[in-house]
Design a protein around this motif. Structure first.
Motif, mmCIF file in Angstrom:
data_model
loop_
_atom_site.group_PDB
_atom_site.id
_atom_site.type_symbol
_atom_site.label_atom_id
_atom_site.label_comp_id
_atom_site.label_asym_id
_atom_site.label_seq_id
_atom_site.Cartn_x
_atom_site.Cartn_y
_atom_site.Cartn_z
ATOM 1 N N ASP A 174 38.826 81.200 68.443
ATOM 2 C CA ASP A 174 37.920 80.542 67.474
ATOM 3 C C ASP A 174 38.826 79.628 66.284
ATOM 4 O O ASP A 174 38.107 79.255 65.491
ATOM 5 C CB ASP A 174 37.267 81.540 66.113
ATOM 6 C CG ASP A 174 36.191 82.323 67.121
ATOM 7 O OD1 ASP A 174 35.187 81.763 67.823
ATOM 8 O OD2 ASP A 174 36.430 83.869 66.934
ATOM 9 N N ALA A 175 39.794 79.130 66.733
ATOM 10 C CA ALA A 175 40.808 78.229 66.045
ATOM 11 C C ALA A 175 40.061 76.654 66.467
ATOM 12 O O ALA A 175 39.548 76.458 67.437
ATOM 13 C CB ALA A 175 42.197 78.214 66.757
ATOM 14 N N GLN A 176 40.345 75.733 65.500
ATOM 15 C CA GLN A 176 39.883 74.425 65.621
ATOM 16 C C GLN A 176 41.339 73.666 66.171
ATOM 17 O O GLN A 176 42.063 73.229 65.237
ATOM 18 C CB GLN A 176 39.473 74.013 64.298
ATOM 19 C CG GLN A 176 37.999 74.820 63.719
ATOM 20 C CD GLN A 176 36.904 74.500 64.814
ATOM 21 O OE1 GLN A 176 36.634 73.518 65.233
ATOM 22 N NE2 GLN A 176 36.465 75.887 65.168
ATOM 23 N N LEU A 177 41.233 73.409 67.185
ATOM 24 C CA LEU A 177 42.414 72.385 67.763
ATOM 25 C C LEU A 177 41.855 71.032 68.236
ATOM 26 O O LEU A 177 42.758 70.595 69.135
ATOM 27 C CB LEU A 177 43.159 73.240 68.928
ATOM 28 C CG LEU A 177 43.602 74.368 68.559
ATOM 29 C CD1 LEU A 177 43.669 75.497 69.653
ATOM 30 C CD2 LEU A 177 45.269 74.134 68.156
ATOM 31 N N ASN A 178 40.865 70.673 68.050
ATOM 32 C CA ASN A 178 40.299 69.384 68.350
ATOM 33 C C ASN A 178 41.065 68.336 67.948
ATOM 34 O O ASN A 178 41.802 68.024 66.816
ATOM 35 C CB ASN A 178 38.927 69.084 67.942
ATOM 36 C CG ASN A 178 38.334 69.359 66.928
ATOM 37 O OD1 ASN A 178 38.909 70.711 66.194
ATOM 38 N ND2 ASN A 178 37.315 68.789 66.085
ATOM 39 N N GLY A 179 41.537 67.379 68.867
ATOM 40 C CA GLY A 179 42.530 66.196 68.609
ATOM 41 C C GLY A 179 43.990 66.801 68.290
ATOM 42 O O GLY A 179 44.837 65.961 68.367
#
Length: 151
Positions: free
Chosen positions: A92-97
């Motif tokens: 559920d981590a946000q790693l976009n970009g």
């Protein structure tokens, strides 16, 4: 008979200032108050609890986050090039970009992680968990993430 060299050595020792004449200064070293401080100070935070941490656009090149708990962390645009994330929980981590080039991802949990537009070139990724991972527009060259890890 006492030599002149011996007498001169004794005179120098007697005239020299005491070795411990300077006042003693005690250092008050405080432990890190947060695991984030430890990460930024030493570039390592093994087994740290960084759930939900805000690390957007952070420069984390070569950091050691083995077995760290980064569930739900905000890592958008973070540079994790060459980092060791083996065994880390990034579900559920946000790693976009984010940049994860040459990153160690073996045994990492990336279930439901958002890697859209991320750069994950040549990341070592055996036994990585990828169920529900979003990776549209990501560069996964040489990483095998969409297969659930390299054989």
């Amino acid at each position: 008979m006492v030599s002149l060299r011996y007498i001169w050595t004794v005179v120098l020792v007697l005239l020299a200032p005491p070795a411990f004449a300077a006042p003693v200064v005690s250092l008050n070293v405080e432990p890190f108050t947060t695991q984030m401080e430890q990460l930024y100070q030493f570039g390592a935070c093994r087994s740290c609890d960084l759930r939900g941490a805000d690390l957007r656009d952070a420069h984390l090149i070569g950091v050691d986050l083995r077995d760290a708990d980064l569930r739900g962390a905000r890592l958008e645009g973070a540079n994790l090039e060459g980092a060791d994330l083996s065994g880390a929980r990034l579900d559920d981590a946000q790693l976009n970009g984010a940049v994860l080039t040459n990153t160690e991802l073996s045994g990492t949990d990336l279930r439901r992680a958002d890697l859209r537009e991320a750069v994950v070139i040549n990341a070592y990724s055996p036994d990585v968990l990828t169920e529900g991972m979003q990776f549209a527009g990501a560069d996964l060259t040489g990483s095998h993430l969409i297969y659930g890890g390299a054989p």
